[in-house]
Design an enzyme around this catalytic site. Structure first.
Site, PDB file in Angstrom:
ATOM      1  N   ARG A 177       0.699  -1.243  -0.012  1.00  0.00           N
ATOM      2  CA  ARG A 177      -0.012   0.109   0.032  1.00  0.00           C
ATOM      3  C   ARG A 177       0.794   1.309  -0.055  1.00  0.00           C
ATOM      4  NH1 ARG A 177      -3.527  -2.246   4.961  1.00  0.00           N
ATOM      5  NH2 ARG A 177      -1.558  -2.505   5.764  1.00  0.00           N
ATOM      6  N   HIS A 193       7.264 -12.385   7.416  1.00  0.00           N
ATOM      7  CA  HIS A 193       7.639 -10.906   7.305  1.00  0.00           C
ATOM      8  C   HIS A 193       8.235 -10.457   8.782  1.00  0.00           C
ATOM      9  CE1 HIS A 193       7.153  -6.385   6.121  1.00  0.00           C
ATOM     10  NE2 HIS A 193       8.355  -6.838   5.903  1.00  0.00           N
ATOM     11  N   ASP A 220       1.830   0.140   8.405  1.00  0.00           N
ATOM     12  CA  ASP A 220       1.836   1.312   7.402  1.00  0.00           C
ATOM     13  C   ASP A 220       0.473   2.045   7.444  1.00  0.00           C
ATOM     14  OD1 ASP A 220       0.475  -0.733   6.118  1.00  0.00           O
ATOM     15  OD2 ASP A 220       1.673  -0.746   4.405  1.00  0.00           O
ATOM     16  N   ASP A 221      -0.593   1.382   7.779  1.00  0.00           N
ATOM     17  CA  ASP A 221      -1.976   1.857   7.893  1.00  0.00           C
ATOM     18  C   ASP A 221      -2.282   2.588   9.110  1.00  0.00           C
ATOM     19  OD1 ASP A 221      -2.070  -0.457   9.258  1.00  0.00           O
ATOM     20  OD2 ASP A 221      -4.119  -1.176   8.522  1.00  0.00           O
ATOM     21  N   ASP A 245       0.002 -12.735  16.360  1.00  0.00           N
ATOM     22  CA  ASP A 245      -0.701 -11.918  17.656  1.00  0.00           C
ATOM     23  C   ASP A 245      -1.309 -12.713  18.637  1.00  0.00           C
ATOM     24  OD1 ASP A 245      -2.275 -12.025  15.629  1.00  0.00           O
ATOM     25  OD2 ASP A 245      -3.028  -9.985  15.531  1.00  0.00           O
TER      26      ASP A 245
END
Ligand SMILES: *[C@@H]1O[C@H](CO)[C@@H](O)[C@H](O)[C@H]1NC(C)=O
Ligand SMILES: *[C@@H]1O[C@H](CO)[C@@H](O)[C@H](O)[C@H]1NC(C)=O
Ligand SMILES: *[C@@H]1O[C@H](CO)[C@@H](O)[C@H](O)[C@H]1NC(C)=O
Ligand SMILES: *[C@@H]1O[C@H](CO)[C@@H](O)[C@H](O)[C@H]1NC(C)=O
Length: 468
Positions: free
Chosen positions: A71, A147, A169-170, A248
């Site tokens: 993105r 990642h 990034d968001d 998570d």
């Protein structure tokens, strides 16, 4: 000159070659332009930065790791905010890590890295095959976990930082984001019952938080993620057994968490940028919750905040005292007539009771590893009509909190599976859907799933539920 004329004549004779050359030129021009405009865009933004008034930072040997994938607009927005709020002297290093090969993202990250603003770029190009075994929809969870491990291994083991702030990034960040991490960093080294510091509040909607107490911080057993700081020694431990997917939720498991908690703010310091996140974010599942999270209205200088009260012993003693002094109420009594100067508590004895409470007050209703979100020893604090309310787990016992027992002794995986049943029930066992016996192994219901075209895999994926 002679050669040039020759080439020209040759080109004129060959129309195809001419078109080809023209195309090459146009593409080269476009590429060059996009390179230049990337660099210009952000150097322009950083020129007239409004530095926050808070200037006391203490973030030695710390880097910000930005997780990016495909993105470009999100990365640009996130980087603009980091560059705007980042301490300037010295510049806290930022490392952009890209997963995959989206070219526009690579180009943008490369241009940041070549800007001499203490930004570097690492690129995770080659994914192992583990993700390819599963469904296309689930595959991303494998890619993401791979990642994270790859990038964190590099920043800790190769670059040698002692703490890292992981962002995505968001995310939008608050202007006091760095002040918060600078003030709490030492806790990670002084209290080994703290696993991480997170900028995120899962129940961070404006109506659920005390926005006048923007400097208030809590402990939580439920790993929040989404803008979080950890140490190299914690990473060394986690890296060794890092999971293939769902990292998570893995971090929330009792055998991984080992009774440790994270620090989280009352008012969230990160928020999902819903415009830029796209539908990749949590499958849109928690969309309404995510979009309700609000950053603080005014920044806090956390260097003036006494964060030592977050150390386990001190925190637990004062939490026990507050609970003792809180007025017990039933769900029905939690209504508009609460007195904002008092504190209240209400007990949830079952996952079903917790769901009812969550639905009524718009708390996150899911339960992982036996824990509701933001829970600390089963206690979920929130604001109801201006008053502080503590939702208290039925298994909570003050002795447990004060005698140094692990919070894991309070949670049970049975609650996770009971909660899954409630999700199943909510999704399928409704008057407009299936009204018979509500159970994924009920033959009638299995037949109904088939008839309605859900396929056999749907009831199978719920086979771990406990009916309650
Ligand atoms: C930044 O860009 C805007 C247009 O995007 C322009 O108007 C402005 O003059 C630029 N500022 C600097 C300092 O270059
Ligand atoms: C860049 O970060 C390093 C720490 O990794 C620091 O020592 C250095 O001073 C920073 N550079 C600038 C220009 O602030
Ligand atoms: C609201 O709660 C108070 C106690 O806190 C109780 O006295 C009152 O009856 C409740 N009102 C309603 C409408 O439930
Ligand atoms: C609380 O737990 C302690 C041991 O952890 C136990 O001795 C005590 O009876 C419990 N109290 C209640 C009220 O359950």
């Amino acid at each position: 000159m002679l050669l040039f004329n020759k080439v020209c004549r040759c080109v004129k004779r060959n129309r195809t070659l001419m078109y080809f050359l023209a195309c090459v030129l146009v593409f080269a021009g476009l590429w060059l332009f996009s390179q230049l405009s990337d660099v210009q865009n952000f150097s322009n933004e950083t020129k007239d930065v409004e530095w926050p008034t808070i200037q006391v930072y203490d973030l030695p040997e710390t880097a910000v790791l930005v997780m990016a994938a495909n993105r470009e607009a999100a990365l640009r927005n996130h980087m603009n905010q980091l560059l705007k709020f980042r301490p300037s002297d010295p510049l806290v290093p930022i490392i952009i890590s890209q997963d995959g090969n989206k070219e526009s993202v690579t180009r943008l990250a490369t241009s940041y890295a070549s800007s001499s603003l203490n930004i570097s770029f690492i690129h995770h190009k080659y994914r192992s095959s583990s993700g390819r075994r599963v469904d296309r929809i689930l595959r991303n969870y494998f890619y993401i976990a791979e990642h994270f491990k790859w990038a964190l291994d590099r920043v800790f083991f190769e670059m040698g930082y002692s703490t890292v702030i992981v962002t995505e990034d968001d995310l939008d960040i608050s202007s006091d984001f760095f002040s918060y991490f600078a003030a709490t960093r030492h806790l990670l080294f002084e209290d080994n019952s703290i696993l991480c510091v997170s900028a995120w509040n899962d129940n961070g909607a404006a109506s659920l938080t005390d926005r006048s107490k923007s400097d208030l911080l809590h402990r939580t057993d439920f790993f929040p993620g989404l803008g979080w700081m950890l140490t190299a020694s914690v990473w060394k431990e986690l890296s060794a057994s890092w999971p293939e997917a769902y990292w998570d939720d893995w971090l929330r498991m009792p055998e991984v968490r080992k009774g440790r908690a994270c620090i989280r703010p009352e008012v969230s310091r990160t928020a999902h940028n819903m415009k830029l996140a796209g539908k990749g974010s949590s499958e849109g599942l928690f969309k309404s919750f995510l979009s309700s999270i609000r950053l603080p209205d005014t920044p806090v200088d956390f260097s003036n905040v006494d964060v030592s009260s977050l150390k386990k012993k001190e925190y637990d003693i004062s939490l026990a005292a507050v609970l003792r002094d809180s007025m017990p109420l039933t769900f029905e009594q939690l209504n508009n007539t609460l007195d904002a100067t008092k504190t209240y508590k209400t007990i949830y004895k079952t996952p079903r009771e917790f769901k009812i409470l969550a639905k009524k007050y718009k708390l996150m209703g899911d339960i992982r590893s036996g824990m509701p979100r933001t829970s600390y020893y089963g206690i979920v604090p929130f604001i109801c009509n201006g008053a502080r309310v503590y939702a208290v787990h039925g298994n909570f016992n003050e002795t447990l909190l004060l005698d140094g027992s692990s919070s894991s002794s309070l949670y049970t995986e049975i609650w996770t599976r009971m909660c899954r049943y409630l999700d199943f029930e909510e999704q399928f066992c409704r008057s407009d859907k299936w009204t018979g016996s509500c159970h994924p192994e009920d033959p009638g219901m299995i037949e109904w799933f088939e008839r309605k075209g859900y396929g056999v895999s749907v009831p199978k994926s719920w086979s771990d539920v406990i009916v309650n």
